[in-house]
Design a protein around this motif. Structure first.
Motif, mmCIF file in Angstrom:
data_model
loop_
_atom_site.group_PDB
_atom_site.id
_atom_site.type_symbol
_atom_site.label_atom_id
_atom_site.label_comp_id
_atom_site.label_asym_id
_atom_site.label_seq_id
_atom_site.Cartn_x
_atom_site.Cartn_y
_atom_site.Cartn_z
ATOM 1 N N THR A 93 0.834 -1.206 0.000
ATOM 2 C CA THR A 93 0.000 0.000 0.000
ATOM 3 C C THR A 93 0.868 1.255 0.000
ATOM 4 O OG1 THR A 93 -1.795 -1.156 1.126
ATOM 5 C CG2 THR A 93 -1.806 1.249 1.265
ATOM 6 N N LEU A 94 1.894 1.265 0.839
ATOM 7 C CA LEU A 94 2.802 2.412 0.889
ATOM 8 C C LEU A 94 3.566 2.555 -0.422
ATOM 9 C CD1 LEU A 94 4.360 4.715 2.212
ATOM 10 C CD2 LEU A 94 5.749 3.002 3.416
ATOM 11 N N ALA A 95 4.098 1.466 -0.949
ATOM 12 C CA ALA A 95 4.865 1.514 -2.204
ATOM 13 C C ALA A 95 4.004 2.066 -3.341
ATOM 14 C CB ALA A 95 5.394 0.126 -2.553
ATOM 15 N N ARG A 96 2.758 1.633 -3.415
ATOM 16 C CA ARG A 96 1.851 2.105 -4.462
ATOM 17 C C ARG A 96 1.666 3.623 -4.376
ATOM 18 N NH1 ARG A 96 -1.212 -1.775 -4.036
ATOM 19 N NH2 ARG A 96 -2.560 -1.036 -2.359
ATOM 20 N N LEU A 97 1.466 4.136 -3.169
ATOM 21 C CA LEU A 97 1.280 5.579 -2.982
ATOM 22 C C LEU A 97 2.546 6.347 -3.362
ATOM 23 C CD1 LEU A 97 -0.764 7.714 -2.125
ATOM 24 C CD2 LEU A 97 -0.033 7.379 0.234
ATOM 25 N N VAL A 98 3.701 5.831 -2.982
ATOM 26 C CA VAL A 98 4.973 6.475 -3.341
ATOM 27 C C VAL A 98 5.144 6.499 -4.857
ATOM 28 C CG1 VAL A 98 7.496 6.223 -3.253
ATOM 29 C CG2 VAL A 98 6.145 5.957 -1.156
ATOM 30 N N LEU A 99 4.911 5.367 -5.505
ATOM 31 C CA LEU A 99 5.121 5.277 -6.951
ATOM 32 C C LEU A 99 4.105 6.104 -7.741
ATOM 33 C CD1 LEU A 99 6.048 1.497 -7.159
ATOM 34 C CD2 LEU A 99 7.591 3.454 -7.487
ATOM 35 N N GLU A 100 2.919 6.338 -7.175
ATOM 36 C CA GLU A 100 1.901 7.149 -7.856
ATOM 37 C C GLU A 100 2.101 8.650 -7.647
ATOM 38 O OE1 GLU A 100 -1.748 5.634 -6.246
ATOM 39 O OE2 GLU A 100 -1.721 3.842 -7.521
ATOM 40 N N SER A 101 2.975 9.041 -6.735
ATOM 41 C CA SER A 101 3.199 10.462 -6.460
ATOM 42 C C SER A 101 3.881 11.116 -7.654
ATOM 43 C CB SER A 101 4.047 10.626 -5.206
ATOM 44 O OG SER A 101 3.322 10.180 -4.087
ATOM 45 N N PRO A 102 3.460 12.357 -7.992
ATOM 46 C CA PRO A 102 3.976 13.009 -9.191
ATOM 47 C C PRO A 102 5.430 13.471 -9.093
ATOM 48 C CG PRO A 102 2.495 14.472 -8.018
ATOM 49 C CD PRO A 102 2.443 13.146 -7.323
ATOM 50 N N GLY A 103 5.904 13.751 -7.895
ATOM 51 C CA GLY A 103 7.262 14.270 -7.761
ATOM 52 C C GLY A 103 8.030 13.522 -6.710
ATOM 53 N N PRO A 104 9.157 14.089 -6.285
ATOM 54 C CA PRO A 104 9.908 13.463 -5.201
ATOM 55 C C PRO A 104 9.055 13.400 -3.937
ATOM 56 C CG PRO A 104 10.845 15.609 -5.780
ATOM 57 C CD PRO A 104 9.743 15.337 -6.735
ATOM 58 N N VAL A 105 9.305 12.404 -3.113
ATOM 59 C CA VAL A 105 8.476 12.129 -1.942
ATOM 60 C C VAL A 105 9.276 12.339 -0.658
ATOM 61 C CG1 VAL A 105 7.315 10.256 -0.693
ATOM 62 C CG2 VAL A 105 7.009 10.496 -3.162
ATOM 63 N N VAL A 106 8.623 12.935 0.336
ATOM 64 C CA VAL A 106 9.152 12.994 1.699
ATOM 65 C C VAL A 106 8.152 12.261 2.581
ATOM 66 C CG1 VAL A 106 9.733 14.473 3.653
ATOM 67 C CG2 VAL A 106 10.484 15.100 1.374
ATOM 68 N N ILE A 107 8.657 11.332 3.370
ATOM 69 C CA ILE A 107 7.841 10.490 4.241
ATOM 70 C C ILE A 107 7.808 11.092 5.648
ATOM 71 C CG2 ILE A 107 7.744 8.220 5.377
ATOM 72 C CD1 ILE A 107 7.146 7.923 2.436
ATOM 73 N N ALA A 108 6.627 11.087 6.271
ATOM 74 C CA ALA A 108 6.471 11.438 7.684
ATOM 75 C C ALA A 108 5.846 10.220 8.357
ATOM 76 C CB ALA A 108 5.593 12.673 7.855
ATOM 77 N N ALA A 109 6.690 9.333 8.906
ATOM 78 C CA ALA A 109 6.223 8.057 9.449
ATOM 79 C C ALA A 109 6.260 8.044 10.969
ATOM 80 C CB ALA A 109 7.076 6.918 8.900
ATOM 81 N N HIS A 110 5.345 7.286 11.543
ATOM 82 C CA HIS A 110 5.298 7.111 12.992
ATOM 83 C C HIS A 110 5.208 5.627 13.319
ATOM 84 C CE1 HIS A 110 3.252 7.167 17.043
ATOM 85 N NE2 HIS A 110 4.270 7.982 17.247
ATOM 86 N N SER A 111 5.978 5.190 14.315
ATOM 87 C CA SER A 111 5.885 3.867 14.903
ATOM 88 C C SER A 111 6.060 2.758 13.876
ATOM 89 C CB SER A 111 4.567 3.770 15.675
ATOM 90 O OG SER A 111 4.556 2.651 16.510
ATOM 91 N N LEU A 112 5.054 1.905 13.687
ATOM 92 C CA LEU A 112 5.171 0.811 12.721
ATOM 93 C C LEU A 112 5.287 1.341 11.292
ATOM 94 C CD1 LEU A 112 5.309 -2.288 12.611
ATOM 95 C CD2 LEU A 112 2.830 -2.293 12.260
ATOM 96 N N GLY A 113 4.815 2.551 11.049
ATOM 97 C CA GLY A 113 4.988 3.176 9.736
ATOM 98 C C GLY A 113 6.454 3.342 9.377
ATOM 99 N N CYS A 114 7.309 3.561 10.392
ATOM 100 C CA CYS A 114 8.760 3.657 10.154
ATOM 101 C C CYS A 114 9.302 2.329 9.650
ATOM 102 C CB CYS A 114 9.500 4.031 11.433
ATOM 103 S SG CYS A 114 9.008 5.583 12.185
ATOM 104 N N ILE A 115 8.847 1.247 10.258
ATOM 105 C CA ILE A 115 9.333 -0.078 9.893
ATOM 106 C C ILE A 115 8.817 -0.454 8.504
ATOM 107 C CG2 ILE A 115 9.504 -2.492 10.605
ATOM 108 C CD1 ILE A 115 10.812 -0.293 12.532
ATOM 109 N N ALA A 116 7.563 -0.127 8.204
ATOM 110 C CA ALA A 116 7.036 -0.363 6.855
ATOM 111 C C ALA A 116 7.861 0.399 5.827
ATOM 112 C CB ALA A 116 5.562 0.043 6.779
ATOM 113 N N THR A 117 8.235 1.634 6.140
ATOM 114 C CA THR A 117 9.057 2.437 5.237
ATOM 115 C C THR A 117 10.411 1.775 4.999
ATOM 116 O OG1 THR A 117 7.936 4.468 5.947
ATOM 117 C CG2 THR A 117 10.096 4.723 4.912
#
Length: 191
Positions: free
Chosen positions: A49-73
């Motif tokens: 799910t995260l990879a799909r959102l990153v790849l669909e983004s039009p430009g460079p991406v900056v992630i703001a992750a918390h907790s398990l979101g960091c590990i998914a990243t």
């Protein structure tokens, strides 16, 4: 090209008043990862799910992750990681401490191919500071240690979190791109 901010919540999502929810409302164009199952996370589904959102983004991406979101990243495949310009990884989880998160173990201990900042607390009940420091070293991240900040969430008093926003802005090429006056810029000026 403008940087896209992607907000990556952790286990059980980030509710109203959490800094991630406030940033989603206030950062123009910010996108939030929405998982199918917040209660029983599965690594394959969360990372896809995260990879799909990153790849669909039009430009460079900056992630703001918390907790398990960091590990998914940290688990993102190379193709998605290549689109990331920077990542703010706040209060990373320890998936070996909670059975419900165990599908995310082992945590990758390879350098991330983008600039990253790990923010951790000396008394986080979900991840010892030593482990957060080990993640930071392995990932090649800058490390910000907060004293007695809990899990750096709404329960520990981190709703409107100006320090976090300043760290996030340091990862973009356009720090003045977010609205001034009344939003976070005013909070930053008075803190």
């Amino acid at each position: 090209m403008q940087t896209s901010v992607i907000i990556v919540p952790g286990w059980r999502d980030s509710g109203p008043g959490h800094w991630q929810s406030l940033w989603e409302e206030r950062i123009p164009g910010a996108a939030r990862v929405v998982q199918d199952d917040w209660a029983s996370p599965r690594r394959e589904a969360w990372v896809a799910t995260l990879a799909r959102l990153v790849l669909e983004s039009p430009g460079p991406v900056v992630i703001a992750a918390h907790s398990l979101g960091c590990i998914a990243t940290a688990h993102l495949p190379a193709e998605a990681a290549a689109r990331i310009h920077g990542a703010l990884l706040v209060a990373p989880a320890d998936p070996e401490r909670r059975a419900v998160l165990s599908d995310f173990a082992p945590v990758p201990y390879a350098a991330l191919p983008y600039r990253s900042i790990v923010v951790a607390s000396s008394n986080d009940p979900y991840c010892p500071i030593r482990l957060a420091g080990a993640y930071s070293r392995a990932w090649g991240s800058e490390f910000v240690r907060m004293q007695n900040a809990g899990h750096i969430n709404i329960d520990s008093g981190h709703g409107d979190w100006p320090l976090g926003l300043a760290l996030l802005q340091s990862l973009t090429d356009e720090p003045a791109a977010w609205p001034a006056g009344g939003d976070f810029s005013e909070t930053l000026a008075t803190t």
